[in-house]
Design a protein around this motif. Sequence first.
Motif, mmCIF file in Angstrom:
data_model
loop_
_atom_site.group_PDB
_atom_site.id
_atom_site.type_symbol
_atom_site.label_atom_id
_atom_site.label_comp_id
_atom_site.label_asym_id
_atom_site.label_seq_id
_atom_site.Cartn_x
_atom_site.Cartn_y
_atom_site.Cartn_z
ATOM 1 N N VAL A 291 -2.376 8.023 15.634
ATOM 2 C CA VAL A 291 -2.544 9.393 15.140
ATOM 3 C C VAL A 291 -1.149 9.995 15.098
ATOM 4 O O VAL A 291 -0.385 9.881 16.062
ATOM 5 C CB VAL A 291 -3.453 10.225 16.085
ATOM 6 N N MET A 292 -0.794 10.606 13.948
ATOM 7 C CA MET A 292 0.496 11.284 13.834
ATOM 8 C C MET A 292 0.252 12.786 13.862
ATOM 9 O O MET A 292 -0.834 13.248 13.498
ATOM 10 C CB MET A 292 1.195 10.885 12.528
ATOM 11 N N VAL A 293 1.253 13.522 14.300
ATOM 12 C CA VAL A 293 1.105 14.973 14.375
ATOM 13 C C VAL A 293 2.233 15.616 13.575
ATOM 14 O O VAL A 293 3.413 15.354 13.824
ATOM 15 C CB VAL A 293 1.159 15.471 15.839
ATOM 16 N N TRP A 294 1.848 16.415 12.605
ATOM 17 C CA TRP A 294 2.842 17.026 11.723
ATOM 18 C C TRP A 294 2.412 18.423 11.317
ATOM 19 O O TRP A 294 1.274 18.601 10.875
ATOM 20 C CB TRP A 294 3.046 16.124 10.488
ATOM 21 N N ASN A 295 3.281 19.387 11.486
ATOM 22 C CA ASN A 295 2.968 20.782 11.149
ATOM 23 C C ASN A 295 1.662 21.261 11.777
ATOM 24 O O ASN A 295 0.844 21.889 11.115
ATOM 25 C CB ASN A 295 2.889 20.962 9.623
ATOM 26 N N GLY A 296 1.467 20.901 13.022
ATOM 27 C CA GLY A 296 0.269 21.353 13.741
ATOM 28 C C GLY A 296 -1.003 20.635 13.338
ATOM 29 O O GLY A 296 -2.099 20.971 13.790
ATOM 30 N N ARG A 297 -0.863 19.639 12.466
ATOM 31 C CA ARG A 297 -2.027 18.928 11.975
ATOM 32 C C ARG A 297 -1.959 17.461 12.378
ATOM 33 O O ARG A 297 -0.873 16.928 12.553
ATOM 34 C CB ARG A 297 -2.007 19.056 10.448
ATOM 35 N N HIS A 298 -3.112 16.849 12.572
ATOM 36 C CA HIS A 298 -3.101 15.437 12.933
ATOM 37 C C HIS A 298 -3.455 14.579 11.716
ATOM 38 O O HIS A 298 -4.203 15.027 10.832
ATOM 39 C CB HIS A 298 -4.078 15.155 14.074
ATOM 40 N N LEU B 133 0.854 -1.195 0.000
ATOM 41 C CA LEU B 133 0.000 0.000 0.000
ATOM 42 C C LEU B 133 0.887 1.241 0.000
ATOM 43 O O LEU B 133 1.815 1.346 0.791
ATOM 44 C CB LEU B 133 -0.876 -0.042 1.255
ATOM 45 N N VAL B 134 0.603 2.149 -0.921
ATOM 46 C CA VAL B 134 1.403 3.366 -1.050
ATOM 47 C C VAL B 134 0.562 4.570 -0.656
ATOM 48 O O VAL B 134 -0.575 4.698 -1.101
ATOM 49 C CB VAL B 134 1.929 3.526 -2.501
ATOM 50 N N MET B 135 1.119 5.405 0.203
ATOM 51 C CA MET B 135 0.385 6.607 0.636
ATOM 52 C C MET B 135 1.348 7.770 0.862
ATOM 53 O O MET B 135 2.569 7.604 0.818
ATOM 54 C CB MET B 135 -0.390 6.304 1.928
ATOM 55 N N GLU B 136 0.760 8.909 1.095
ATOM 56 C CA GLU B 136 1.517 10.111 1.439
ATOM 57 C C GLU B 136 2.395 9.855 2.667
ATOM 58 O O GLU B 136 1.958 9.205 3.620
ATOM 59 C CB GLU B 136 0.488 11.211 1.753
ATOM 60 N N PHE B 137 3.599 10.378 2.650
ATOM 61 C CA PHE B 137 4.495 10.239 3.798
ATOM 62 C C PHE B 137 4.222 11.375 4.781
ATOM 63 O O PHE B 137 4.220 12.539 4.397
ATOM 64 C CB PHE B 137 5.956 10.275 3.332
ATOM 65 N N VAL B 138 4.000 11.019 6.030
ATOM 66 C CA VAL B 138 3.790 12.050 7.053
ATOM 67 C C VAL B 138 5.112 12.225 7.797
ATOM 68 O O VAL B 138 5.524 11.357 8.575
ATOM 69 C CB VAL B 138 2.656 11.671 8.027
ATOM 70 N N GLY B 139 5.782 13.334 7.513
ATOM 71 C CA GLY B 139 7.101 13.581 8.064
ATOM 72 C C GLY B 139 7.948 14.231 6.995
ATOM 73 O O GLY B 139 7.411 14.788 6.022
ATOM 74 N N GLU B 140 9.268 14.114 7.146
ATOM 75 C CA GLU B 140 10.171 14.836 6.254
ATOM 76 C C GLU B 140 11.490 14.100 6.127
ATOM 77 O O GLU B 140 12.006 13.608 7.135
ATOM 78 C CB GLU B 140 10.409 16.202 6.887
ATOM 79 N N ASN B 141 12.045 14.069 4.922
ATOM 80 C CA ASN B 141 13.347 13.427 4.667
ATOM 81 C C ASN B 141 13.461 12.033 5.264
ATOM 82 O O ASN B 141 14.506 11.659 5.810
ATOM 83 C CB ASN B 141 14.486 14.292 5.221
ATOM 84 N N GLY B 142 12.394 11.290 5.194
ATOM 85 C CA GLY B 142 12.442 9.923 5.686
ATOM 86 C C GLY B 142 12.264 9.798 7.186
ATOM 87 O O GLY B 142 12.250 8.692 7.712
ATOM 88 N N VAL B 143 12.149 10.920 7.869
ATOM 89 C CA VAL B 143 11.913 10.873 9.311
ATOM 90 C C VAL B 143 10.415 11.058 9.542
ATOM 91 O O VAL B 143 9.856 12.103 9.212
ATOM 92 C CB VAL B 143 12.690 11.984 10.062
#
Length: 264
Positions: free
Chosen positions: A200-207, A145-155
């Motif tokens: 739930v992940m949190v990224w750039n103030g968004r969940h 399954l391929v989806m948007e990555f939540v995070g940056e530069n592999g982190v």
Amino acid sequence: MEDSEIDSFFRVRDKEPRIVDKDLFETVEEVFDKATVQAILKLMRRGVLRSLKGVVSAGKESRVYWGKGPGGRDLAVKIYLTSSAEFRKGMMKYIIGDHRFDKSVPKSTRKLVILWAKKEFNNFTEFYKAGVSVPEPICQYENVLVMEFVGENGVRAPLLREADLTLEEYTAIFRGLVEDVRKAYLRAGLIHGDLSEYNVMVWNGRHYIIDVSQAVPVTHPNAAELLLRDLRNITSFFEGVGVSVPPLSKVLHYVTGEVSELEY
Ligand code: ATP
Ligand code: MN
């Protein structure tokens, strides 16, 4: 070509100096069988996936990789392990009773795992269409399954459990999650079924809500119980970090649409 590529991959594993596609295989370890390697190659040939990079998470039932897509876009690639027999028991209670998937339940474990991946992709797609905050689903092929990555530069972004937020941020995320559960219920007709601070992940103030394979339609025999558990998990987590949380019964009536407003 295909088979020789795959054979070469296994030779690489045997430490023979035959690198096929370094970018792809340097991070794909012994966990994958030939069919899975073939599925990954297929996605690359289709142009969905350019390369598979580091491991983000290695669970018992799946692995999540950081990958690159067209234009260098960061992707999350969730690969379900097809060898996990334990898996079957756990999956069944979310497949039986889900009218979308319980018509012909495959006997082979591999096919069942593929069905599970398909179920997660469909759930992601339904959530996404309903405006629930989930990573954008991109595609599913066999057990990948391929989806948007939540995070940056592999982190990867922190999970809600790991995030260190202000009370205002927690409060905003709590309210956002309640809205998401409501949209999921009323627009998508789905219940997450494993919602908690760990999914739930949190990224750039968004969940971002993740891990949706077990989500079931509101018609599922255990729907009420699952919804209540999801809400209990969420309300008790946010209570624990100091957010003032309405009584569970009020939240429940709000997310199921029995009332149109929730007082905080
Ligand atoms: P677990 O049993 O560890 O919860 P799982 O099989 O339920 O694994 P997920 O929860 O979907 O799988 O994903 C496992 C982990 O991978 C998540 O906790 C998260 O850290 C990471 N992850 C999942 N999806 C993404 C994504 N879209 N972007 C970045 N990281 C992700
Ligand atoms: Mn999870």
